[in-house]
Design a protein around this motif. Sequence first.
Motif, PDB file in Angstrom:
ATOM      1  N   ARG A  12       0.811  -1.221   0.000  1.00 27.97           N
ATOM      2  CA  ARG A  12       0.000   0.000   0.000  1.00 27.97           C
ATOM      3  C   ARG A  12       0.843   1.269   0.000  1.00 27.97           C
ATOM      4  O   ARG A  12       0.326   2.357   0.153  1.00 27.97           O
ATOM      5  N   GLY A  13       2.162   1.124  -0.135  1.00 28.46           N
ATOM      6  CA  GLY A  13       3.005   2.290  -0.329  1.00 28.46           C
ATOM      7  C   GLY A  13       3.844   2.728   0.855  1.00 28.46           C
ATOM      8  O   GLY A  13       4.568   3.708   0.762  1.00 28.46           O
ATOM      9  N   MET A  14       3.756   2.028   1.983  1.00 26.50           N
ATOM     10  CA  MET A  14       4.596   2.397   3.125  1.00 26.50           C
ATOM     11  C   MET A  14       6.030   1.965   2.853  1.00 26.50           C
ATOM     12  O   MET A  14       6.270   0.901   2.298  1.00 26.50           O
ATOM     13  N   THR A  15       6.960   2.793   3.252  1.00 22.80           N
ATOM     14  CA  THR A  15       8.359   2.429   3.094  1.00 22.80           C
ATOM     15  C   THR A  15       8.742   1.384   4.141  1.00 22.80           C
ATOM     16  O   THR A  15       8.068   1.227   5.163  1.00 22.80           O
ATOM     17  N   VAL A  16       9.830   0.699   3.865  1.00 22.46           N
ATOM     18  CA  VAL A  16      10.304  -0.340   4.780  1.00 22.46           C
ATOM     19  C   VAL A  16      10.658   0.285   6.132  1.00 22.46           C
ATOM     20  O   VAL A  16      10.362  -0.278   7.186  1.00 22.46           O
ATOM     21  N   ARG A  17      11.263   1.449   6.111  1.00 23.37           N
ATOM     22  CA  ARG A  17      11.643   2.098   7.368  1.00 23.37           C
ATOM     23  C   ARG A  17      10.401   2.511   8.180  1.00 23.37           C
ATOM     24  O   ARG A  17      10.411   2.414   9.408  1.00 23.37           O
ATOM     25  N   LYS A  18       9.333   2.963   7.510  1.00 23.06           N
ATOM     26  CA  LYS A  18       8.103   3.314   8.234  1.00 23.06           C
ATOM     27  C   LYS A  18       7.463   2.077   8.848  1.00 23.06           C
ATOM     28  O   LYS A  18       6.963   2.108   9.965  1.00 23.06           O
ATOM     29  N   ILE A  19       7.469   0.980   8.107  1.00 26.00           N
ATOM     30  CA  ILE A  19       6.920  -0.276   8.643  1.00 26.00           C
ATOM     31  C   ILE A  19       7.751  -0.733   9.832  1.00 26.00           C
ATOM     32  O   ILE A  19       7.208  -1.153  10.857  1.00 26.00           O
TER      33      ILE A  19
END
Length: 92
Positions: A4-11
């Motif tokens: 859905r577009g979240m970056t790996v760092r945000k996850i």
Amino acid sequence: MYARGMTVRKIQGLLLGQYATQVSLDFFSSVTDGVMAEITARWSPPLKPIHSVVFFDALRVKICEDTDVRHKVIYLALSMLPDGSCDILGQS
């Protein structure tokens, strides 16, 4: 979340903040590789060389399970070939 577009760092930050779980960036690569292997294994018909237009759509439905009504999503991938015929590429 990644789809859905979240970056790996945000996850990674979300998992740490919500669940106090630390995961490495390599973990995301291994999960993504595993999912991609599953997706390619599910493509039963081989793709034709030319798909003029490809549509991706989702249909939201309500389904009764026991005494609960649950909202589900059906994903579709449809294509139109140069001769005007249509193919269902996949669904889930």
